[in-house]
Design a protein around this motif. Structure first.
Motif, mmCIF file in Angstrom:
data_model
loop_
_atom_site.group_PDB
_atom_site.id
_atom_site.type_symbol
_atom_site.label_atom_id
_atom_site.label_comp_id
_atom_site.label_asym_id
_atom_site.label_seq_id
_atom_site.Cartn_x
_atom_site.Cartn_y
_atom_site.Cartn_z
ATOM 1 N N ARG A 312 43.816 29.375 28.259
ATOM 2 C CA ARG A 312 44.309 30.760 28.241
ATOM 3 C C ARG A 312 44.415 31.326 29.653
ATOM 4 O O ARG A 312 45.354 32.076 29.965
ATOM 5 C CB ARG A 312 43.378 31.632 27.389
ATOM 6 C CG ARG A 312 43.330 31.228 25.916
ATOM 7 C CD ARG A 312 42.555 32.256 25.105
ATOM 8 N NE ARG A 312 42.447 31.863 23.716
ATOM 9 C CZ ARG A 312 41.393 31.230 23.188
ATOM 10 N NH1 ARG A 312 40.360 30.931 23.962
ATOM 11 N NH2 ARG A 312 41.372 30.921 21.914
ATOM 12 N N ASP A 315 47.609 30.139 31.151
ATOM 13 C CA ASP A 315 48.743 30.903 30.636
ATOM 14 C C ASP A 315 48.828 32.267 31.312
ATOM 15 O O ASP A 315 49.928 32.763 31.633
ATOM 16 C CB ASP A 315 48.616 31.084 29.120
ATOM 17 C CG ASP A 315 48.778 29.779 28.361
ATOM 18 O OD1 ASP A 315 49.209 28.781 28.970
ATOM 19 O OD2 ASP A 315 48.485 29.758 27.150
ATOM 20 N N ARG A 360 49.362 30.639 21.429
ATOM 21 C CA ARG A 360 49.602 30.936 22.842
ATOM 22 C C ARG A 360 50.876 31.740 23.023
ATOM 23 O O ARG A 360 50.925 32.684 23.832
ATOM 24 C CB ARG A 360 49.678 29.634 23.646
ATOM 25 C CG ARG A 360 48.378 28.846 23.669
ATOM 26 C CD ARG A 360 48.561 27.440 24.158
ATOM 27 N NE ARG A 360 48.916 27.399 25.577
ATOM 28 C CZ ARG A 360 49.246 26.292 26.220
ATOM 29 N NH1 ARG A 360 49.307 25.129 25.564
ATOM 30 N NH2 ARG A 360 49.553 26.337 27.516
ATOM 31 N N ARG A 363 50.232 35.326 21.812
ATOM 32 C CA ARG A 363 49.404 36.039 22.790
ATOM 33 C C ARG A 363 50.231 36.518 23.963
ATOM 34 O O ARG A 363 50.046 37.639 24.468
ATOM 35 C CB ARG A 363 48.272 35.126 23.254
ATOM 36 C CG ARG A 363 47.312 35.731 24.252
ATOM 37 C CD ARG A 363 46.100 34.813 24.452
ATOM 38 N NE ARG A 363 45.226 35.323 25.485
ATOM 39 C CZ ARG A 363 45.318 34.993 26.771
ATOM 40 N NH1 ARG A 363 46.254 34.141 27.163
ATOM 41 N NH2 ARG A 363 44.476 35.501 27.658
#
Length: 366
Positions: A312, A315, A360, A363
């Motif tokens: 995360r 990302d 992902r 998000r």
């Protein structure tokens, strides 16, 4: 630990090796037939490889190692091999045997992957590349593990952890050269080199050099960074350059840059080293045994959690570099090129080292 003075018998481990090959082939064929009929078969094939075929290959290695298949086969060679040389040869045979079992299980799935992704991947070419990889990986692992064998660090959890740390460090540090030796690569030149320099600049990805992996047949569009801090090498596939525009490519390279900044490989390697140390301590009789087993389980769960946080964080870094919507679009394009439906999870799997691609994307959209 050097080879035994009395060579072990080869008959029993050889028969078992053949049985493992046959069972592996049947497992791969049945599994492929099931996966092809599921929704999102490409994603399911990846889970099948990681969740079933890889554990079966590791189990095969463990069984053959317990029966001393490598030393038994080494003892039949016309040339006598003893000491460190004999240890390397025996380990190489052991890794090679397990790799061939994995290859036997992988081979019947090629046709299914070819159908699911609608690509012209020849079975003979795919098998030949896997054979080259298995041969090279067997030699590399046997050589890297030699100090661990000679020092016999498995008698102590701390010794094993140190030995594993050295082995993992050597593999990670030498991965730019190992990958180049195991796969066919080319150095970018001309317009391709200029394009990659520009993409790396947009992504904030600092590497020493770049190599292109030939994936014309399998059409896998991937990028990864390997190597120590002062010699990081970027590997991109030929399909990555062919199928992605500059916007998508820069976003995906930004994710790789974020993984480097988050030390994702270090998190993964640390999980293996710490958990293995506790596990060996429990197996070899160190007390309190149940506490060591609990510590090994906790290390796995904690390491996987840290790894998912690293994913995360990578990302987030990519979103800062090129924009969150651009990264989300790049993930969707990546899934489309690989004929995948981005998976989503209502509840995060604590035994997963990755975050579902669909989660992902969601998000980043938010």
């Amino acid at each position: 630990m050097v080879l035994q003075s009395t060579p072990p018998a080869l008959a029993v481990p050889a028969v078992l090796f053949i049985v493992l090959l046959v069972v592996g082939f049947i497992l791969g064929a049945i599994g492929s037939a099931v996966v092809r009929r599921l929704s999102n078969p490409v994603g399911k094939y990846r889970l099948f490889y990681l969740g079933i075929l890889l554990p079966y290959t590791l189990l095969s290695y463990g069984v053959l190692a317990l029966l001393a298949f490598g030393p038994a086969l080494t003892a039949t060679l016309p040339v006598t091999t003893t000491g460190p040389v004999g240890t390397v040869v025996a380990d190489c045979f052991g890794f090679l045997a397990a790799g061939l079992v994995g290859l036997a299980a992988y081979t019947p799935t090629i046709r299914g992957v070819r159908s699911a992704r609608d690509i012209d991947l020849s079975t003979s070419i795919a098998v030949a590349r896997m054979v080259r990889f298995v041969l090279g990986a067997s030699v590399v692992l046997a050589v890297v593990l030699l100090p661990v064998r000679l020092w016999d660090v498995t008698e102590s959890p701390i010794g094993l952890s140190i030995g594993l740390a050295v082995v993992v460090g050597v593999i990670i540090g030498g991965s730019p050269w190992i990958i180049t030796a195991l796969r066919r690569t080319t150095k970018p030149t001309g317009e391709t080199a200029d394009r990659l320099d520009a993409l790396r600049g947009r992504a904030g990805l600092d590497v020493r050099d770049v190599r292109i992996l030939d994936t014309t047949d399998e059409e896998t569009a991937n990028a990864l960074v390997r190597g120590p801090p002062r010699y990081r090498r970027l590997f991109v596939t030929s399909t990555f350059l062919d199928r992605f525009d500059d916007e998508t490519a820069a976003a995906l390279l930004s994710v790789q840059a974020g993984r480097v900044r988050a030390h994702l490989l270090v998190r993964q390697a640390g999980t293996v080293i710490v958990a293995a140390g506790f596990l060996v301590g429990a197996v070899t009789g160190f007390n309190p045994r149940w506490l060591l087993l609990a510590a090994a389980g906790g290390a796995v769960l904690g390491g996987f959690w840290l790894t998912r946080r690293g994913v995360r964080a990578a990302d987030d870094y990519a979103a800062e570099q090129v924009g969150a919507s651009t990264v989300a679009d790049a993930f969707e394009r990546y899934a489309a090129v690989h004929s995948m439906d981005p998976s989503r999870r209502r509840v995060q799997n604590p035994l997963s080292v990755n975050v579902a691609l669909g989660d992902r994307i969601d998000r980043l959209r938010e």
